[in-house]
Design a protein around this motif. Structure first.
Motif, mmCIF file in Angstrom:
data_model
loop_
_atom_site.group_PDB
_atom_site.id
_atom_site.type_symbol
_atom_site.label_atom_id
_atom_site.label_comp_id
_atom_site.label_asym_id
_atom_site.label_seq_id
_atom_site.Cartn_x
_atom_site.Cartn_y
_atom_site.Cartn_z
ATOM 1 N N VAL A 9 -2.244 3.859 -15.827
ATOM 2 C CA VAL A 9 -1.504 4.283 -14.264
ATOM 3 C C VAL A 9 -0.885 3.030 -14.000
ATOM 4 N N THR A 10 0.512 2.856 -13.845
ATOM 5 C CA THR A 10 1.233 1.874 -13.255
ATOM 6 C C THR A 10 1.793 2.075 -11.911
ATOM 7 N N GLU A 11 2.003 3.481 -11.515
ATOM 8 C CA GLU A 11 2.469 3.639 -10.084
ATOM 9 C C GLU A 11 1.665 4.723 -9.766
ATOM 10 N N ILE A 12 1.475 4.684 -8.178
ATOM 11 C CA ILE A 12 0.722 5.712 -7.640
ATOM 12 C C ILE A 12 1.716 6.324 -6.696
ATOM 13 N N LEU A 13 1.661 7.770 -6.682
ATOM 14 C CA LEU A 13 2.315 8.610 -5.863
ATOM 15 C C LEU A 13 1.516 8.920 -4.572
ATOM 16 N N LEU A 14 2.044 8.391 -3.244
ATOM 17 C CA LEU A 14 1.487 8.659 -2.042
ATOM 18 C C LEU A 14 2.353 10.131 -1.419
ATOM 19 N N LEU A 15 1.504 11.187 -1.460
ATOM 20 C CA LEU A 15 2.220 12.402 -0.815
ATOM 21 C C LEU A 15 2.272 12.142 0.473
ATOM 22 N N GLY A 16 1.539 11.614 1.457
ATOM 23 C CA GLY A 16 1.652 11.744 2.798
ATOM 24 C C GLY A 16 1.637 12.880 3.667
ATOM 25 N N PHE A 17 2.260 12.961 4.474
ATOM 26 C CA PHE A 17 2.267 14.289 5.110
ATOM 27 C C PHE A 17 3.323 15.438 4.782
ATOM 28 N N GLN A 18 2.992 16.399 3.880
ATOM 29 C CA GLN A 18 3.869 17.473 3.248
ATOM 30 C C GLN A 18 4.057 18.281 4.405
ATOM 31 N N ASN A 19 5.363 19.100 4.104
ATOM 32 C CA ASN A 19 5.861 20.360 4.689
ATOM 33 C C ASN A 19 6.043 20.053 6.320
ATOM 34 N N LEU A 20 6.652 18.705 6.717
ATOM 35 C CA LEU A 20 7.119 18.417 8.007
ATOM 36 C C LEU A 20 8.383 18.965 8.154
ATOM 37 N N ARG A 21 9.311 19.042 7.372
ATOM 38 C CA ARG A 21 10.567 19.804 7.224
ATOM 39 C C ARG A 21 11.445 19.021 8.423
ATOM 40 N N SER A 22 11.712 19.805 9.483
ATOM 41 C CA SER A 22 12.667 19.477 10.497
ATOM 42 C C SER A 22 12.026 18.311 11.312
ATOM 43 N N PHE A 23 10.595 18.201 11.410
ATOM 44 C CA PHE A 23 9.986 17.252 12.023
ATOM 45 C C PHE A 23 9.841 15.888 11.162
ATOM 46 N N ARG A 24 10.304 15.872 10.067
ATOM 47 C CA ARG A 24 10.102 14.555 9.584
ATOM 48 C C ARG A 24 10.657 13.665 10.312
ATOM 49 N N ILE A 25 11.980 13.513 10.673
ATOM 50 C CA ILE A 25 12.775 12.358 11.181
ATOM 51 C C ILE A 25 12.281 11.945 12.703
ATOM 52 N N TYR A 26 11.556 13.231 13.302
ATOM 53 C CA TYR A 26 10.902 12.801 14.455
ATOM 54 C C TYR A 26 9.749 12.032 14.473
ATOM 55 N N PHE A 27 8.954 12.424 13.417
ATOM 56 C CA PHE A 27 7.767 11.733 13.009
ATOM 57 C C PHE A 27 7.899 10.403 12.640
ATOM 58 N N PHE A 28 9.109 10.141 11.885
ATOM 59 C CA PHE A 28 9.506 8.736 11.271
ATOM 60 C C PHE A 28 9.616 8.008 12.552
ATOM 61 N N LEU A 86 9.512 9.319 5.294
ATOM 62 C CA LEU A 86 11.023 9.560 5.328
ATOM 63 C C LEU A 86 11.344 10.453 4.062
ATOM 64 N N TYR A 87 10.866 9.752 3.018
ATOM 65 C CA TYR A 87 11.095 10.488 1.569
ATOM 66 C C TYR A 87 10.225 11.501 1.197
ATOM 67 N N GLU A 88 9.475 11.924 2.079
ATOM 68 C CA GLU A 88 8.276 13.022 1.761
ATOM 69 C C GLU A 88 7.553 12.659 0.502
ATOM 70 N N GLY A 89 6.968 11.380 0.408
ATOM 71 C CA GLY A 89 6.395 10.929 -0.615
ATOM 72 C C GLY A 89 6.814 9.846 -1.263
ATOM 73 N N SER A 90 6.245 8.726 -1.759
ATOM 74 C CA SER A 90 6.722 7.432 -2.040
ATOM 75 C C SER A 90 5.534 6.715 -3.388
ATOM 76 N N PHE A 91 6.405 6.313 -4.173
ATOM 77 C CA PHE A 91 5.597 5.592 -5.382
ATOM 78 C C PHE A 91 5.173 4.044 -4.888
ATOM 79 N N VAL A 92 4.082 3.804 -5.195
ATOM 80 C CA VAL A 92 3.694 2.198 -4.979
ATOM 81 C C VAL A 92 3.037 1.895 -6.249
ATOM 82 N N SER A 93 3.280 0.571 -6.633
ATOM 83 C CA SER A 93 2.576 0.114 -7.958
ATOM 84 C C SER A 93 1.199 0.051 -7.903
ATOM 85 N N PHE A 94 0.444 0.115 -8.881
ATOM 86 C CA PHE A 94 -0.946 0.137 -9.025
ATOM 87 C C PHE A 94 -1.291 -0.904 -8.387
#
Length: 309
Positions: A9-28, A86-94
């Motif tokens: 594994v060289t990259e790990i996907l962080l899912l964060g908070f899923q299904n925020l939908r329209s609240f995503r920008i406000y939460f950000f 912001l991107y509903e998930g993001s990759f970070v290096s191992f």
């Protein structure tokens, strides 16, 4: 910090908070505001204490260290979390994930030690006031802080290095907003039994023992305060440690809930959000709102800055 290159594994996907939908920008935006207020609030505490001669005492010296640590913790967690939200998930290096885990775990453990040193300071001030200036001198304070920072970052390095030599063969998805201990171990294909034992063994001197010392210190403090004949004297003495007691209760309360109770999914994330994002925000507020010395020092610093301009 050296990491093993053995993992697939060289990259790990962080899912964060899923299904925020329209609240995503406000939460950000909410997280961004909290981060800015946290950094500015803690920086203000550091500036006020540094430039005010009236509060050059051990208690406020340790408070600047706590504020520095809160800035460090927020910087470790929140910027990457903003990208995850912001991107509903993001990759970070191992390697980046392990580095975040190392800095986060060291910061959390260091806060336990700093709160312990601060409780010892309150114990000496209330229970041994005649010897306070002899015991809590500048040399002792500097040595105590350097010992705390050096010991914790060296000890946590052993955990991070051991984890780096585990075999991570996939999957590479973490259902969280940062790289914590348990989510990382769940991705490993190696036997993690000895690493878990090592983590428990290190948690005893770094987390449990400081908590016990804090409790014992406050038992002596409470008994000493109860011996004061006047109600006004008891209230005035207790007010000198009320802010610290509130921060200890907030910090250890959230740690106990999240690590002793097997919460999963969004509940685990919300609790983690509290002690990684909210607690660093509340700490400077607790000290500034309930501390008369901080308020007076802030007013004097503000007047000096206004006259200089």
């Amino acid at each position: 910090m050296q990491f093993s290159n053995a993992s697939a594994v060289t990259e790990i996907l962080l899912l964060g908070f899923q299904n925020l939908r329209s609240f995503r920008i406000y939460f950000f935006l909410l997280l961004l505001i909290i981060f800015c207020v946290t950094v500015c609030g803690n920086l203000l505490i550091i500036l006020v204490v540094s430039f005010s001669r009236l509060i050059h005492s051990p208690m406020y010296f340790f408070l600047t260290q706590l504020s520095t640590l809160d800035i460090l913790l927020s910087t470790i967690i929140v910027p990457n979390m903003l990208q995850v939200v912001l991107y509903e998930g993001s990759f970070v290096s191992f390697k980046g994930c392990l580095t975040q885990f190392y800095c986060f775990s060291a910061s959390e453990s260091l806060e336990c030690l700093l709160l312990t040193v601060m409780s010892y300071d309150r114990y000496q001030a209330i229970c041994n006031p005649l010897k306070y200036t002899l015991v809590m001198d500048l040399t002792f304070c500097i040595k105590a802080v350097l010992l705390c920072w050096g010991t914790i970052f060296a000890v946590m390095l052993t955990i991070a290095v051991t984890m780096s030599y585990l075999w991570f063969c996939g999957p590479n998805v973490i259902d969280h907003f940062f790289c914590d201990f348990d989510p990382l171990l769940e991705l490993s294909c190696s036997d993690t039994f000895f690493l878990k034992i090592e983590d428990i063994m290190l948690a005893v001197p770094c987390v449990l023992c400081p908590f016990i010392v804090i409790i014992v210190s406050y038992v002596y403090i409470i008994f000493t305060i109860l011996k004061i004949p006047s109600v006004t004297g008891r209230q005035k003495t207790f007010s000198t440690c009320s802010s610290h007691l509130a921060v200890v209760s907030l910090y250890y309360g959230s740690l106990i809930i999240i690590y002793l109770f097997p919460n999963k999914g969004n509940v685990k994330k919300i609790l983690s959000l509290f002690y990684t994002v909210v607690t660093p925000l509340l700490n400077p507020m607790i000290y500034s709102l309930s501390n008369r010395d901080i308020k007076q020092a802030f007013k004097k610093l503000k007047s000096k800055m206004s006259s200089a301009l």
